[in-house]
Design a protein around this motif. Structure first.
Motif, mmCIF file in Angstrom:
data_model
loop_
_atom_site.group_PDB
_atom_site.id
_atom_site.type_symbol
_atom_site.label_atom_id
_atom_site.label_comp_id
_atom_site.label_asym_id
_atom_site.label_seq_id
_atom_site.Cartn_x
_atom_site.Cartn_y
_atom_site.Cartn_z
ATOM 1 N N UNK A 43 -75.143 -4.695 67.824
ATOM 2 C CA UNK A 43 -74.936 -3.391 67.204
ATOM 3 C C UNK A 43 -73.510 -3.335 66.696
ATOM 4 N N UNK A 44 -73.327 -2.704 65.559
ATOM 5 C CA UNK A 44 -71.983 -2.470 65.050
ATOM 6 C C UNK A 44 -71.711 -0.973 65.164
ATOM 7 N N UNK A 45 -70.649 -0.640 65.868
ATOM 8 C CA UNK A 45 -70.282 0.750 66.106
ATOM 9 C C UNK A 45 -69.098 1.084 65.212
ATOM 10 N N UNK A 46 -69.338 1.936 64.231
ATOM 11 C CA UNK A 46 -68.283 2.370 63.322
ATOM 12 C C UNK A 46 -67.597 3.582 63.938
ATOM 13 N N UNK A 47 -66.276 3.568 63.887
ATOM 14 C CA UNK A 47 -65.521 4.644 64.514
ATOM 15 C C UNK A 47 -64.159 4.758 63.859
ATOM 16 N N UNK A 48 -63.430 5.770 64.259
ATOM 17 C CA UNK A 48 -62.106 6.024 63.696
ATOM 18 C C UNK A 48 -61.010 5.565 64.644
ATOM 19 N N UNK A 49 -61.346 4.691 65.581
ATOM 20 C CA UNK A 49 -60.400 4.340 66.639
ATOM 21 C C UNK A 49 -60.015 2.865 66.657
ATOM 22 N N UNK A 50 -60.976 1.955 66.463
ATOM 23 C CA UNK A 50 -60.671 0.526 66.548
ATOM 24 C C UNK A 50 -59.962 0.034 65.286
ATOM 25 N N UNK A 51 -59.279 -1.065 65.414
ATOM 26 C CA UNK A 51 -58.412 -1.602 64.370
ATOM 27 C C UNK A 51 -59.142 -1.831 63.045
ATOM 28 N N UNK A 52 -60.291 -2.476 63.077
ATOM 29 C CA UNK A 52 -61.040 -2.780 61.854
ATOM 30 C C UNK A 52 -62.000 -1.668 61.450
ATOM 31 N N UNK A 53 -62.058 -0.585 62.200
ATOM 32 C CA UNK A 53 -62.950 0.522 61.891
ATOM 33 C C UNK A 53 -64.336 0.374 62.473
ATOM 34 N N UNK A 54 -64.592 -0.771 63.105
ATOM 35 C CA UNK A 54 -65.877 -0.976 63.773
ATOM 36 C C UNK A 54 -65.718 -2.056 64.830
ATOM 37 N N UNK A 55 -66.679 -2.086 65.735
ATOM 38 C CA UNK A 55 -66.715 -3.131 66.757
ATOM 39 C C UNK A 55 -68.164 -3.547 66.934
ATOM 40 N N UNK A 56 -68.393 -4.835 67.136
ATOM 41 C CA UNK A 56 -69.742 -5.364 67.310
ATOM 42 C C UNK A 56 -69.940 -5.701 68.782
ATOM 43 N N UNK A 57 -71.066 -5.216 69.319
ATOM 44 C CA UNK A 57 -71.371 -5.450 70.723
ATOM 45 C C UNK A 57 -72.837 -5.844 70.861
ATOM 46 N N UNK A 58 -73.178 -6.422 72.005
ATOM 47 C CA UNK A 58 -74.581 -6.722 72.314
ATOM 48 C C UNK A 58 -74.862 -6.182 73.715
ATOM 49 N N UNK A 59 -75.275 -4.915 73.796
ATOM 50 C CA UNK A 59 -75.556 -4.335 75.115
ATOM 51 C C UNK A 59 -76.744 -5.022 75.780
ATOM 52 N N UNK A 60 -76.680 -5.142 77.103
ATOM 53 C CA UNK A 60 -77.744 -5.813 77.839
ATOM 54 C C UNK A 60 -79.073 -5.073 77.682
ATOM 55 N N UNK A 61 -79.023 -3.761 77.768
ATOM 56 C CA UNK A 61 -80.220 -2.932 77.620
ATOM 57 C C UNK A 61 -80.042 -2.046 76.396
ATOM 58 N N UNK A 62 -80.362 -2.595 75.240
ATOM 59 C CA UNK A 62 -80.088 -1.953 73.955
ATOM 60 C C UNK A 62 -80.750 -0.583 73.837
ATOM 61 N N UNK A 63 -82.020 -0.467 74.217
ATOM 62 C CA UNK A 63 -82.751 0.792 74.099
ATOM 63 C C UNK A 63 -82.105 1.880 74.969
ATOM 64 N N UNK A 64 -81.758 1.552 76.196
ATOM 65 C CA UNK A 64 -81.094 2.511 77.091
ATOM 66 C C UNK A 64 -79.719 2.897 76.554
ATOM 67 N N UNK A 65 -78.997 1.922 76.030
ATOM 68 C CA UNK A 65 -77.676 2.175 75.466
ATOM 69 C C UNK A 65 -77.762 3.180 74.315
ATOM 70 N N UNK A 66 -78.700 2.951 73.400
ATOM 71 C CA UNK A 66 -78.854 3.847 72.251
ATOM 72 C C UNK A 66 -79.271 5.253 72.686
ATOM 73 N N UNK A 67 -80.100 5.337 73.729
ATOM 74 C CA UNK A 67 -80.490 6.642 74.255
ATOM 75 C C UNK A 67 -79.295 7.419 74.782
#
Length: 80
Positions: A43-67
């Protein structure tokens, strides 16, 4: 309840305030940008905080994370 998303990957940690998250997309482009992940199902999380404006992560439980993100960031946009 914390007001930030804590991302951990090995020795690295990032805290992203929930209010700064603008959009979340699925991605398989894991070789570029700021990333803390261990999988190509990311998943790529776009935000106004990280240096490049987004961060890419791979949560272990993607469905729960998105919820949880939907509960904590009701205005965030989700894209596949």
């Amino acid at each position: 309840m914390d007001d930030y998303l804590l991302i951990k990957g090995g020795p690295f940690r990032s805290r992203i305030p929930y209010k700064s998250i603008t959009r979340i997309t699925s991605t398989d482009k894991v070789l570029s940008g700021h990333r803390i992940l261990s999988s190509r199902d990311a998943l790529e999380i776009f935000n106004q905080y990280t240096f490049f404006g987004s961060i890419k992560i791979s949560p272990q439980y993607k469905k729960n994370f998105l919820g949880e993100i939907k509960k904590r960031c009701p205005g965030v946009m989700f894209e596949d």
